[in-house]
Design a protein around this motif. Structure first.
Motif, PDB file in Angstrom:
ATOM      1  N   HIS A  41      44.543  42.252  86.014  1.00 47.43           N
ATOM      2  CA  HIS A  41      43.842  41.227  85.242  1.00 47.43           C
ATOM      3  C   HIS A  41      43.775  41.659  83.784  1.00 47.43           C
ATOM      4  N   VAL A  44      41.816  37.953  77.811  1.00 49.95           N
ATOM      5  CA  VAL A  44      42.395  37.343  76.621  1.00 49.95           C
ATOM      6  C   VAL A  44      41.285  37.092  75.611  1.00 49.95           C
ATOM      7  N   GLY A  52      39.687  33.935  77.848  1.00 46.97           N
ATOM      8  CA  GLY A  52      40.253  33.655  79.164  1.00 46.97           C
ATOM      9  C   GLY A  52      40.648  34.926  79.876  1.00 46.97           C
ATOM     10  N   ILE A  53      41.234  34.728  81.033  1.00 42.53           N
ATOM     11  CA  ILE A  53      41.715  35.852  81.829  1.00 42.53           C
ATOM     12  C   ILE A  53      43.109  35.498  82.325  1.00 42.53           C
ATOM     13  N   LEU A  54      43.987  36.481  82.305  1.00 38.76           N
ATOM     14  CA  LEU A  54      45.351  36.264  82.765  1.00 38.76           C
ATOM     15  C   LEU A  54      45.604  37.245  83.894  1.00 38.76           C
ATOM     16  N   ASP A  58      48.769  34.628  87.840  1.00 38.75           N
ATOM     17  CA  ASP A  58      49.039  33.607  86.810  1.00 38.75           C
ATOM     18  C   ASP A  58      50.365  33.888  86.126  1.00 38.75           C
ATOM     19  N   TYR A  59      50.564  35.154  85.785  1.00 40.31           N
ATOM     20  CA  TYR A  59      51.788  35.581  85.097  1.00 40.31           C
ATOM     21  C   TYR A  59      53.022  35.297  85.952  1.00 40.31           C
ATOM     22  N   ALA A  84      50.207  33.816  75.939  1.00 44.60           N
ATOM     23  CA  ALA A  84      49.122  34.074  76.887  1.00 44.60           C
ATOM     24  C   ALA A  84      48.244  32.842  77.077  1.00 44.60           C
ATOM     25  N   HIS A  85      47.904  32.160  75.987  1.00 45.53           N
ATOM     26  CA  HIS A  85      46.999  31.010  76.097  1.00 45.53           C
ATOM     27  C   HIS A  85      47.608  29.863  76.899  1.00 45.53           C
ATOM     28  N   MET A  88      46.951  31.546  80.770  1.00 46.86           N
ATOM     29  CA  MET A  88      45.659  32.106  81.189  1.00 46.86           C
ATOM     30  C   MET A  88      44.737  31.053  81.805  1.00 46.86           C
ATOM     31  N   SER A  89      43.747  31.551  82.517  1.00 43.76           N
ATOM     32  CA  SER A  89      42.654  30.704  82.996  1.00 43.76           C
ATOM     33  C   SER A  89      41.577  30.723  81.922  1.00 43.76           C
ATOM     34  N   ARG A  90      41.170  29.528  81.501  1.00 47.63           N
ATOM     35  CA  ARG A  90      40.155  29.423  80.443  1.00 47.63           C
ATOM     36  C   ARG A  90      38.745  29.418  81.031  1.00 47.63           C
TER      37      ARG A  90
END
Length: 139
Positions: A41, A44, A52-54, A58-59, A84-85, A88-90
């Motif tokens: 994880h 971001v 957010g988190i990536l 997700d990647y 990334a944006h 990523m999950s916001r």
């Protein structure tokens, strides 16, 4: 789960070794981190604030399945140029360091997620994952 272990604070088990990336970082940077570090994880940030988190999931979902194999085309490799944006999950679900591991477990289950960024008065101070929680309950 006994009452004693449920009351362990997040600050006691969270990892303070966090890896952050910027909103505009390309997935080539993300790939390098996931290939060379034991993290799943990435947090971001923009202007030192969590955006957010990536996750590794997700990647991988954002990449072409042909990356790295003989049938890879230029179009496939261009997926690594995404930012990334875009992946990523916001608005990630977060937790405070004084919360309990019971509360963290409830959040992970409720939202179907694998980690929680830890914020102390809005400042990013760590991350807690489902593995951290499992270790805490097992010990």
């Amino acid at each position: 789960m006994d009452v004693k272990s449920a009351n362990i604070k997040i600050s006691q088990i969270m990892s303070t070794r966090i890896v952050t990336i910027e909103m505009d970082d390309r997935l080539t940077i993300v790939k390098e981190i996931f290939d060379n570090a034991p993290f799943h994880h990435l947090l971001v940030i923009e202007h030192d604030e969590l955006q957010g988190i990536l996750s590794e999931r997700d990647y991988l979902r954002a990449l072409s399945p042909n990356i790295g194999n003989i049938s890879e085309t230029e179009r496939d490799s261009e997926t690594l140029q995404r930012r990334a944006h875009q992946v990523m999950s916001r608005n990630p679900i977060t937790i405070e360091p004084y919360q309990t591991i019971k509360r963290a477990s409830e959040l992970l289950l409720e939202y179907g997620i694998g980690s929680l960024p830890v914020l102390d008065n809005g400042k990013l101070v760590g991350i807690v994952t489902w593995k951290d929680l499992l270790k805490a309950f097992a010990s």
